[in-house]
Design a protein around this motif. Structure first.
Motif, PDB file in Angstrom:
ATOM      1  N   LEU A   1      22.018 -13.429 -18.866  1.00 19.85           N
ATOM      2  CA  LEU A   1      23.321 -12.784 -18.953  1.00 19.85           C
ATOM      3  C   LEU A   1      23.808 -12.738 -20.399  1.00 19.85           C
ATOM      4  O   LEU A   1      24.361 -11.731 -20.853  1.00 19.85           O
ATOM      5  CB  LEU A   1      24.340 -13.533 -18.084  1.00 19.85           C
ATOM      6  CG  LEU A   1      24.234 -13.338 -16.574  1.00 19.85           C
ATOM      7  CD1 LEU A   1      25.209 -14.264 -15.854  1.00 19.85           C
ATOM      8  CD2 LEU A   1      24.507 -11.881 -16.194  1.00 19.85           C
ATOM      9  N   TYR A   2      23.590 -13.835 -21.121  1.00 21.43           N
ATOM     10  CA  TYR A   2      24.015 -13.882 -22.521  1.00 21.43           C
ATOM     11  C   TYR A   2      23.291 -12.823 -23.337  1.00 21.43           C
ATOM     12  O   TYR A   2      23.918 -12.059 -24.077  1.00 21.43           O
ATOM     13  CB  TYR A   2      23.757 -15.270 -23.113  1.00 21.43           C
ATOM     14  CG  TYR A   2      23.933 -15.295 -24.623  1.00 21.43           C
ATOM     15  CD1 TYR A   2      25.201 -15.353 -25.191  1.00 21.43           C
ATOM     16  CD2 TYR A   2      22.834 -15.211 -25.476  1.00 21.43           C
ATOM     17  CE1 TYR A   2      25.383 -15.348 -26.557  1.00 21.43           C
ATOM     18  CE2 TYR A   2      22.997 -15.201 -26.856  1.00 21.43           C
ATOM     19  CZ  TYR A   2      24.263 -15.273 -27.390  1.00 21.43           C
ATOM     20  OH  TYR A   2      24.432 -15.255 -28.751  1.00 21.43           O
ATOM     21  N   TYR A   3      21.971 -12.757 -23.209  1.00 19.46           N
ATOM     22  CA  TYR A   3      21.208 -11.806 -24.007  1.00 19.46           C
ATOM     23  C   TYR A   3      21.476 -10.360 -23.592  1.00 19.46           C
ATOM     24  O   TYR A   3      21.458  -9.451 -24.413  1.00 19.46           O
ATOM     25  CB  TYR A   3      19.715 -12.122 -23.919  1.00 19.46           C
ATOM     26  CG  TYR A   3      19.322 -13.296 -24.782  1.00 19.46           C
ATOM     27  CD1 TYR A   3      19.524 -13.262 -26.166  1.00 19.46           C
ATOM     28  CD2 TYR A   3      18.773 -14.451 -24.226  1.00 19.46           C
ATOM     29  CE1 TYR A   3      19.184 -14.339 -26.958  1.00 19.46           C
ATOM     30  CE2 TYR A   3      18.431 -15.528 -25.021  1.00 19.46           C
ATOM     31  CZ  TYR A   3      18.633 -15.473 -26.393  1.00 19.46           C
ATOM     32  OH  TYR A   3      18.302 -16.542 -27.180  1.00 19.46           O
ATOM     33  N   THR A   4      21.772 -10.151 -22.310  1.00 16.89           N
ATOM     34  CA  THR A   4      22.143  -8.817 -21.845  1.00 16.89           C
ATOM     35  C   THR A   4      23.467  -8.401 -22.494  1.00 16.89           C
ATOM     36  O   THR A   4      23.615  -7.262 -22.952  1.00 16.89           O
ATOM     37  CB  THR A   4      22.289  -8.790 -20.317  1.00 16.89           C
ATOM     38  OG1 THR A   4      21.028  -9.111 -19.723  1.00 16.89           O
ATOM     39  CG2 THR A   4      22.714  -7.388 -19.844  1.00 16.89           C
ATOM     40  N   TYR A   5      24.400  -9.338 -22.544  1.00 16.28           N
ATOM     41  CA  TYR A   5      25.693  -9.062 -23.170  1.00 16.28           C
ATOM     42  C   TYR A   5      25.536  -8.763 -24.668  1.00 16.28           C
ATOM     43  O   TYR A   5      26.116  -7.834 -25.178  1.00 16.28           O
ATOM     44  CB  TYR A   5      26.628 -10.256 -22.965  1.00 16.28           C
ATOM     45  CG  TYR A   5      27.923 -10.146 -23.741  1.00 16.28           C
ATOM     46  CD1 TYR A   5      28.952  -9.330 -23.286  1.00 16.28           C
ATOM     47  CD2 TYR A   5      28.108 -10.843 -24.929  1.00 16.28           C
ATOM     48  CE1 TYR A   5      30.145  -9.223 -24.001  1.00 16.28           C
ATOM     49  CE2 TYR A   5      29.283 -10.744 -25.639  1.00 16.28           C
ATOM     50  CZ  TYR A   5      30.296  -9.927 -25.167  1.00 16.28           C
ATOM     51  OH  TYR A   5      31.464  -9.823 -25.877  1.00 16.28           O
ATOM     52  N   VAL A   6      24.709  -9.560 -25.334  1.00 21.62           N
ATOM     53  CA  VAL A   6      24.488  -9.376 -26.777  1.00 21.62           C
ATOM     54  C   VAL A   6      23.846  -8.014 -27.040  1.00 21.62           C
ATOM     55  O   VAL A   6      24.224  -7.291 -27.958  1.00 21.62           O
ATOM     56  CB  VAL A   6      23.609 -10.509 -27.348  1.00 21.62           C
ATOM     57  CG1 VAL A   6      23.149 -10.165 -28.764  1.00 21.62           C
ATOM     58  CG2 VAL A   6      24.389 -11.823 -27.344  1.00 21.62           C
ATOM     59  N   GLN A   7      22.878  -7.651 -26.212  1.00 24.11           N
ATOM     60  CA  GLN A   7      22.180  -6.361 -26.400  1.00 24.11           C
ATOM     61  C   GLN A   7      23.108  -5.183 -26.183  1.00 24.11           C
ATOM     62  O   GLN A   7      22.962  -4.129 -26.788  1.00 24.11           O
ATOM     63  CB  GLN A   7      21.003  -6.275 -25.420  1.00 24.11           C
ATOM     64  CG  GLN A   7      19.780  -7.068 -25.870  1.00 24.11           C
ATOM     65  CD  GLN A   7      18.601  -6.826 -24.955  1.00 24.11           C
ATOM     66  OE1 GLN A   7      18.740  -6.683 -23.751  1.00 24.11           O
ATOM     67  NE2 GLN A   7      17.417  -6.773 -25.535  1.00 24.11           N
ATOM     68  N   ASN A   8      24.077  -5.373 -25.257  1.00 18.78           N
ATOM     69  CA  ASN A   8      24.980  -4.266 -24.919  1.00 18.78           C
ATOM     70  C   ASN A   8      26.129  -4.125 -25.912  1.00 18.78           C
ATOM     71  O   ASN A   8      26.901  -3.173 -25.846  1.00 18.78           O
ATOM     72  CB  ASN A   8      25.540  -4.445 -23.530  1.00 18.78           C
ATOM     73  CG  ASN A   8      24.488  -4.221 -22.455  1.00 18.78           C
ATOM     74  OD1 ASN A   8      23.481  -3.547 -22.710  1.00 18.78           O
ATOM     75  ND2 ASN A   8      24.690  -4.799 -21.278  1.00 18.78           N
ATOM     76  N   GLU A   9      26.269  -5.127 -26.791  1.00 15.24           N
ATOM     77  CA  GLU A   9      27.353  -5.046 -27.767  1.00 15.24           C
ATOM     78  C   GLU A   9      27.071  -3.986 -28.826  1.00 15.24           C
ATOM     79  O   GLU A   9      25.941  -3.862 -29.281  1.00 15.24           O
ATOM     80  CB  GLU A   9      27.526  -6.428 -28.441  1.00 15.24           C
ATOM     81  CG  GLU A   9      28.308  -7.403 -27.545  1.00 15.24           C
ATOM     82  CD  GLU A   9      29.733  -6.973 -27.298  1.00 15.24           C
ATOM     83  OE1 GLU A   9      30.539  -7.067 -28.236  1.00 15.24           O
ATOM     84  OE2 GLU A   9      30.041  -6.547 -26.191  1.00 15.24           O
TER      85      GLU A   9
END
Length: 289
Positions: free
Chosen positions: A281-289
């Protein structure tokens, strides 16, 4: 916890580590409560089924979750500290020195456990007292409403430093637990990876192996810690240990093995599963930023 998406900031390791432990304890709290009750029986001998029956009869189904607020607060302090330290130090070591050896993993786990345990001792004291309360006669029960009420009353009625009663035993146990749990998990995962492949099955088997080793290694210090923290007056680890061996027999040091393993095994499995999902979830959020 770094990968090709970028190294995870140290503070995120702490947040994810603590959150994973809190989610896992919601599932395994009944086993932890029964383990504590069995460790406080003294010379009396009761089976896991008998202890569970007593809880159901006298406290109802909700009795299995007595002390849950303290258990969650403990995870928010202890597990946040130990998992955050372990993952952050491991990341630093990998970046600067390469893959750590098994002995290095044990060392990192021991130090991380000590740090987390000292920070989490007040929550540990509250948890032990709250989970033990139901086995006492009504007139002797402390009847803490929640973990914050417990902490406030302990300070008011017994003094601030009572919150760190048994800190030495807690730190000793945590060093044993983390040195075995995290290192054995990592080693088992590494050895089984080529045979099982990446996935939930690998995490499950590695966690159960880790849980078995951890339960066997940590139970004696866990029993000593539990009795020190539940005592009405301060006492030493050595005195408790010698009294247990002399009055109850050496095998008492492994009392509550089944509920301990039933708690540590699944808790390790769930913690690492939640950890992986929160990382995604963290890396998905970072990628979507």
């Amino acid at each position: 916890m770094g990968d090709k998406k970028g190294k995870m900031p140290a503070w995120v390791n702490f947040v994810i580590g603590g959150s994973s432990g809190m989610l896992a304890i919601c599932v395994v709290q009944p086993a932890d409560l029964m383990k504590t009750r069995m460790q406080l029986l003294g010379p009396e001998r009761k089976s896991l089924v008998a202890v569970a029956g007593d809880i159901l009869r006298t406290e109802g189904a909700g009795g299995f979750y007595k002390g849950l607020t303290a258990a969650l607060f403990r995870q928010a302090t202890y597990t946040t500290g130990r998992m955050g330290c372990f993952n952050s130090v491991s990341d630093y070591y990998k970046t600067n020195y390469g893959t750590p050896s098994f002995a290095t993993k044990v060392g990192i786990g021991v130090v991380s456990g000590a740090v987390g345990a000292y920070v989490g001792t007040p929550a540990e004291v509250a948890l032990i007292r709250m989970t033990a309360d139901g086995r006492l006669p009504p007139e002797k029960r402390r009847n803490y409403r929640n973990v914050f009420n417990a902490l406030a009353r302990i300070v008011r009625e017994e003094g601030l430093f009572t919150l760190w009663r048994g800190a030495g035993a807690t730190v000793t146990r945590a060093m044993v637990v983390n040195g075995s749990q995290l290192a054995v998990y990592a080693q088992a995962r590494e050895m089984l990876l080529t045979h099982m492949g990446e996935g939930i099955s690998l995490h499950f088997v590695s966690s159960m192996i880790s849980g078995l080793a951890t339960s066997l290694a940590s139970l004696p210090v866990d029993i000593v810690k539990t009795r020190v923290q539940n005592a009405e007056k301060g006492t030493s680890q050595l005195k408790v240990l010698t009294n247990v061996i002399r009055n109850e027999g050496v095998l008492t040091l492994w009392s509550g093995f089944i509920p301990t393993y039933c708690k540590i095994g699944p808790h390790t499995v769930l913690t690492f599963i939640f950890l992986e999902q929160l990382n995604k979830l963290y890396y998905t959020y970072v990628q979507n930023e």
